[in-house]
Motif scaffolding. Structure first.
Motif, PDB file in Angstrom:
ATOM      1  N   ILE A 198       0.872   4.842   9.182  1.00 22.23           N
ATOM      2  CA  ILE A 198      -0.052   3.906   9.033  1.00 22.23           C
ATOM      3  C   ILE A 198      -0.727   3.874  10.640  1.00 22.23           C
ATOM      4  N   THR A 199      -2.296   3.948  10.707  1.00 21.41           N
ATOM      5  CA  THR A 199      -3.069   3.820  11.551  1.00 21.41           C
ATOM      6  C   THR A 199      -4.013   2.593  11.496  1.00 21.41           C
ATOM      7  N   THR A 200      -4.333   2.155  12.552  1.00 25.83           N
ATOM      8  CA  THR A 200      -5.149   0.957  12.336  1.00 25.83           C
ATOM      9  C   THR A 200      -6.428   1.233  13.124  1.00 25.83           C
ATOM     10  N   GLY A 201      -7.634   0.478  12.888  1.00 22.16           N
ATOM     11  CA  GLY A 201      -8.845   0.621  13.688  1.00 22.16           C
ATOM     12  C   GLY A 201      -9.863  -0.324  12.829  1.00 22.16           C
ATOM     13  N   ILE A 202     -11.067  -0.007  13.105  1.00 30.02           N
ATOM     14  CA  ILE A 202     -12.204  -0.715  12.597  1.00 30.02           C
ATOM     15  C   ILE A 202     -13.328   0.279  12.070  1.00 30.02           C
ATOM     16  N   ILE A 203     -13.952  -0.327  11.086  1.00 25.89           N
ATOM     17  CA  ILE A 203     -15.365   0.467  10.845  1.00 25.89           C
ATOM     18  C   ILE A 203     -16.378   0.255  11.940  1.00 25.89           C
ATOM     19  N   SER A 204     -16.418   1.613  12.559  1.00 23.54           N
ATOM     20  CA  SER A 204     -17.429   1.707  13.736  1.00 23.54           C
ATOM     21  C   SER A 204     -18.635   2.462  13.579  1.00 23.54           C
ATOM     22  N   GLY A 205     -18.785   2.587  12.179  1.00 20.37           N
ATOM     23  CA  GLY A 205     -20.386   3.100  11.866  1.00 20.37           C
ATOM     24  C   GLY A 205     -20.401   3.107  10.300  1.00 20.37           C
ATOM     25  N   LEU A 237      -6.884  -0.114   7.733  1.00 20.08           N
ATOM     26  CA  LEU A 237      -5.898   0.748   7.910  1.00 20.08           C
ATOM     27  C   LEU A 237      -6.075   1.934   7.458  1.00 20.08           C
ATOM     28  N   ALA A 238      -5.621   3.062   8.013  1.00 21.89           N
ATOM     29  CA  ALA A 238      -5.715   4.575   7.208  1.00 21.89           C
ATOM     30  C   ALA A 238      -4.373   4.964   6.887  1.00 21.89           C
ATOM     31  N   VAL A 239      -4.061   5.220   5.702  1.00 19.55           N
ATOM     32  CA  VAL A 239      -2.706   5.385   5.104  1.00 19.55           C
ATOM     33  C   VAL A 239      -2.533   6.912   4.551  1.00 19.55           C
ATOM     34  N   GLY A 240      -1.459   7.619   5.053  1.00 18.05           N
ATOM     35  CA  GLY A 240      -1.484   8.951   4.739  1.00 18.05           C
ATOM     36  C   GLY A 240      -0.199   9.758   5.130  1.00 18.05           C
ATOM     37  N   SER A 241      -0.082  11.149   5.262  1.00 19.12           N
ATOM     38  CA  SER A 241       0.891  11.843   5.650  1.00 19.12           C
ATOM     39  C   SER A 241       0.414  12.961   6.856  1.00 19.12           C
ATOM     40  N   THR A 276       0.898  -1.249  -0.011  1.00 14.18           N
ATOM     41  CA  THR A 276       0.012  -0.080   0.028  1.00 14.18           C
ATOM     42  C   THR A 276       0.999   1.322   0.057  1.00 14.18           C
ATOM     43  N   GLN A 277       1.790   1.150   0.911  1.00 13.12           N
ATOM     44  CA  GLN A 277       2.499   2.408   0.996  1.00 13.12           C
ATOM     45  C   GLN A 277       3.382   3.024  -0.216  1.00 13.12           C
ATOM     46  N   LYS A 278       3.730   1.822  -1.324  1.00 15.19           N
ATOM     47  CA  LYS A 278       4.248   2.184  -2.446  1.00 15.19           C
ATOM     48  C   LYS A 278       3.313   3.077  -3.385  1.00 15.19           C
ATOM     49  N   HIS A 279       2.224   3.030  -3.130  1.00 14.50           N
ATOM     50  CA  HIS A 279       1.072   3.804  -3.952  1.00 14.50           C
ATOM     51  C   HIS A 279       0.442   4.824  -3.345  1.00 14.50           C
ATOM     52  N   VAL A 280       0.916   5.346  -2.236  1.00 13.32           N
ATOM     53  CA  VAL A 280       0.400   6.380  -1.501  1.00 13.32           C
ATOM     54  C   VAL A 280       1.243   7.595  -1.490  1.00 13.32           C
ATOM     55  N   PRO A 288      -7.068   6.517  14.138  1.00 15.19           N
ATOM     56  CA  PRO A 288      -6.687   7.717  14.398  1.00 15.19           C
ATOM     57  C   PRO A 288      -6.506   8.593  12.813  1.00 15.19           C
ATOM     58  N   ILE A 289      -6.851   9.759  12.865  1.00 12.83           N
ATOM     59  CA  ILE A 289      -6.742  10.536  11.768  1.00 12.83           C
ATOM     60  C   ILE A 289      -6.450  11.917  11.911  1.00 12.83           C
TER      61      ILE A 289
END
Length: 370
Positions: free
Chosen positions: A159-166, A147-151, A56-60, A187-188
């Motif tokens: 990378i931050t991790t979590g679940i679909i909460s809604g 996983l939420a991927v960004g800067s 994933t990181q290669k394409h973000v 977390p975002i």
């Protein structure tokens, strides 16, 4: 608690994630074989977490603009096109793209919506690169790991991790309307805007991270399948004009050399591009002041809801003084009696500058009998 009350309670704290870090502190239909991205079901493949993160990181990428805005984006097709949020690249045509392998590339905004927080950036150097797999048809469910991927805060490829909460959340953060959102516990932070929300099991993109609650682990992501048709439309036919920019975003001396008849032709073509992409707000913004006074946005939008696609078969432009007359022949797919039929129209527009912006002053049309 009903959705309206829930939305009202969080409205004051909700802000877009990404965009300008210096100006605002924010926390917050092409066939698959043509677009080049595998289209997966949620959890279709099982890979190790390390493999998914690496792939994933290669394409973000990190996206930066001259206005100080900074956010994220990811490669969604093999043409070198990145998906991101509109608020990350609003007001600019060209951006700087920083890849995971430390390259700095030029990107061009080829499509952007004024009401849906979505945009496409084209990077020619990335053409031919295999994109991230996308979840077009299936929807994630509450409890799915993501996983939420960004800067965030400029720290690229975090990378931050979590679940679909809604699911099925609806919000409005002026000027954007968000519907059918995923609520996530990952977390975002500022700078995450435009990055992918990835299924932890398959590595496929579920959504585009777009907003979050300040000082909270609640974030919101636009389901990727909801915006792919719009993005693919821009990839097929890039916008010639962007909201808030001069036509074609060319230097002043080049704009002065572009004739009024050329600009008027671009304007009419772009008007119908916007309608075809369902961006009625932007299409309405191309109308002149007098036209808007006589036609509300609601009435304008209703007039095109039964129209699926408009093709300009022929166009003729003439100018007199500072006004252009554009006559076009159209082929239109219209919904009548429960099914779509092909209709032909001749339309005529008057175009001129209002406050240094070229606008459609009037428009008339008539059906052409077969």
């Amino acid at each position: 608690m009903n959705r309206n009350r829930w939305t009202g309670l969080i409205g004051a704290a909700l802000i877009l994630v990404g965009g300008s870090v210096t100006a605002l502190y924010m926390k917050a239909q092409v066939p698959a074989e043509l677009q080049g991205a595998p289209l997966l079901a949620v959890g279709e493949q099982n890979k190790s977490l390390k493999d998914i993160i690496f792939q994933t990181q290669k394409h973000v990428v990190m996206i930066e603009t001259d206005t100080g805005s900074q956010g994220s984006g990811f490669l969604y097709n093999s043409e070198g096109d990145l998906l991101t949020n509109a608020h990350v690249v609003a007001g600019v045509r060209h951006v700087t793209v920083k890849t995971a392998d430390a390259r700095e590339l030029e990107g061009e905004v080829i499509g952007i919506s004024t009401d849906t927080d979505i945009a496409v950036v084209r990077v020619p150097e990335l053409q031919g690169t295999e994109p991230l797999p996308l979840v077009r048809y299936d929807k994630a469910e509450v409890g799915d790991e993501v996983l939420a991927v960004g800067s965030p805060l400029g720290f690229q490829n975090t990378i931050t991790t979590g679940i679909i909460s809604g699911v099925d959340r609806s919000l409005h953060i002026d000027p954007y309307t968000y519907e059918d959102l995923y609520q996530v516990s990952a977390p975002i932070e500022p700078g995450n805007s435009g990055g992918p929300l990835v299924d932890k099991k398959s590595g496929a993109v579920l959504g585009i991270n777009s907003a979050g609650l300040e000082d909270s682990t609640i974030g919101f992501s636009i389901p990727i399948g909801n915006v792919l048709p719009m993005a693919e439309g821009w990839s097929r036919e890039p916008m010639t004009m962007l909201p808030g920019l001069s036509l074609l975003d060319e230097p002043v001396q080049e704009q002065e050399e572009t004739s009024l008849d050329q600009m008027a032709g671009y304007l009419v073509a772009h008007f119908y591009d916007s309608l075809n992409n369902g961006d009625y707000v932007y299409a309405y913004s191309l109308l002149g002041g007098n036209w808007k006074e006589g036609t509300s946005y609601v009435k304008f939008r209703e007039g095109y809801l039964m129209t699926r696609n408009v093709v300009i078969d022929d166009m003729h432009v003439s100018t007199r003084d500072d006004e252009a007359t554009v006559t076009a022949l159209l082929s239109v797919d219209e919904r009548k009696d429960g099914e779509y039929v092909l209709s032909k129209y001749q339309v005529t527009y008057k175009a001129a500058y209002e406050n240094d912006q070229l606008k459609l002053l009037t428009g008339t049309g008539k059906a052409i009998k077969k």
